[in-house]
Design an enzyme around this catalytic site. Structure first.
Site, mmCIF file in Angstrom:
data_model
loop_
_atom_site.group_PDB
_atom_site.id
_atom_site.type_symbol
_atom_site.label_atom_id
_atom_site.label_comp_id
_atom_site.label_asym_id
_atom_site.label_seq_id
_atom_site.Cartn_x
_atom_site.Cartn_y
_atom_site.Cartn_z
ATOM 1 N N ASN A 93 0.803 -1.220 0.000
ATOM 2 C CA ASN A 93 0.000 0.000 0.000
ATOM 3 C C ASN A 93 0.841 1.277 0.000
ATOM 4 O OD1 ASN A 93 -2.404 1.834 0.742
ATOM 5 N ND2 ASN A 93 -1.034 2.063 2.506
ATOM 6 N N TYR A 162 2.425 10.358 -11.195
ATOM 7 C CA TYR A 162 1.694 9.403 -10.357
ATOM 8 C C TYR A 162 0.961 8.390 -11.224
ATOM 9 C CZ TYR A 162 -1.383 7.817 -6.562
ATOM 10 O OH TYR A 162 -2.053 7.065 -5.627
ATOM 11 N N THR A 199 -8.434 11.215 2.289
ATOM 12 C CA THR A 199 -7.384 11.060 3.291
ATOM 13 C C THR A 199 -6.477 12.283 3.203
ATOM 14 O OG1 THR A 199 -5.998 9.920 1.687
ATOM 15 C CG2 THR A 199 -7.431 8.548 3.072
#
Length: 268
Positions: A93, A162, A199
């Site tokens: 993760n 990314y 988040t």
């Protein structure tokens, strides 16, 4: 017994001290697995491990892990297996996102994402397979779940680096599954494509989009993501964590080399 029951499972979750990783570790424990948190954030990671043990009554632990360092992986997987008495679930993760216009990106930022997102995942797969394959420190097979991103399936401005690195996670997953099967390792390898979740990382992404001039405001950036999502909302940590539980469990026993979109349809 439910096919989602992970009682007796032994899991290692990287980047488990916060955010999605914490939620994934908690979900695995809630379904009966013992869990080791692996992270660079020692105090946070240890606290999460203690909270999970208290809440779910399973064995937990913490290992300091730099996912970009091979020696750290060797030590971390061995320590996790010793703490848990084996290892049959690995969740790769840990990741990092640094936004930039492709005309303006800094090479050092792209190198950081390549190191963490690509090399870190590749090393995790490597040492997960070595631990779980016959003759390894655990040696009883298992499941590796890599965390990619909806960014691997769409073209969204400001996240070229990314997107590229998370696309690489998808390809690593599929090749690893093929090799594991061909060599009889008994390890399934899959990945999840999370949608945007608010988040710390997800919230910062929205801020970055506005600061890069791609959207007039943070609210507009978030609204665009929601508008592109058929389910009409942002993702939640539990959405992603439950998908990891599925892929780690016997419910996914014939799911291998797959990428599971958990993005509300955004990448459709």
């Amino acid at each position: 017994m439910s096919v989602f029951d992970l009682a007796g499972g032994k899991a290692l979750v990287t980047g488990g001290a916060r955010g999605l990783g914490q939620g994934m570790a908690e979900a695995l424990a809630r379904h009966g697995a013992s869990v080791v948190i692996a992270d660079l954030l020692d105090s946070d990671g240890k606290a999460v491990a203690e909270q999970i043990a208290e809440a779910h009554g399973v064995t937990t632990g913490f290992v300091h892990l730099d996912v970009t360092d091979e020696a750290s992986w060797e030590a971390g997987t061995a320590e996790a297996a010793a703490l848990l008495g084996g290892l049959d679930v690995l969740v790769n993760n840990a990741g990092v996102e640094i936004s930039a216009l492709i005309s303006e990106f800094r090479p050092e930022d792209l190198r950081t994402m390549l190191e963490v997102n690509v090399l870190g995942t590749a090393l995790g797969i490597k040492h997960g397979l070595r631990a779980m394959r016959p003759g390894g420190v655990a040696g009883s097979g298992g499941s590796i779940v890599n965390i990619s991103s909806v960014a691997a399936t769409i073209a969204f401005p400001g996240i070229s680096g990314y997107s590229a690195t998370k696309s690489a996670v998808d390809r690593l997953t599929r090749v690893a599954a093929a090799e594991s099967g061909k060599l009889g390792y008994g390890v399934r390898v899959n990945c999840v494509y999370p949608g945007l979740v608010p988040t710390t990382m997800g919230n910062q992404l929205a801020v970055d989009m506005a600061e890069l001039g791609l959207f007039p405001s943070v609210e507009e950036a978030v609204g665009t993501v929601i508008a592109l999502t058929p389910s009409g909302r942002l993702g939640e940590v539990a959405d992603m964590a439950d998908a990891v539980v599925f892929l780690a469990s016997d419910a996914a026993r014939f799911v291998n080399g797959a990428g599971l979109p958990v993005d509300g349809g955004m990448g459709s």
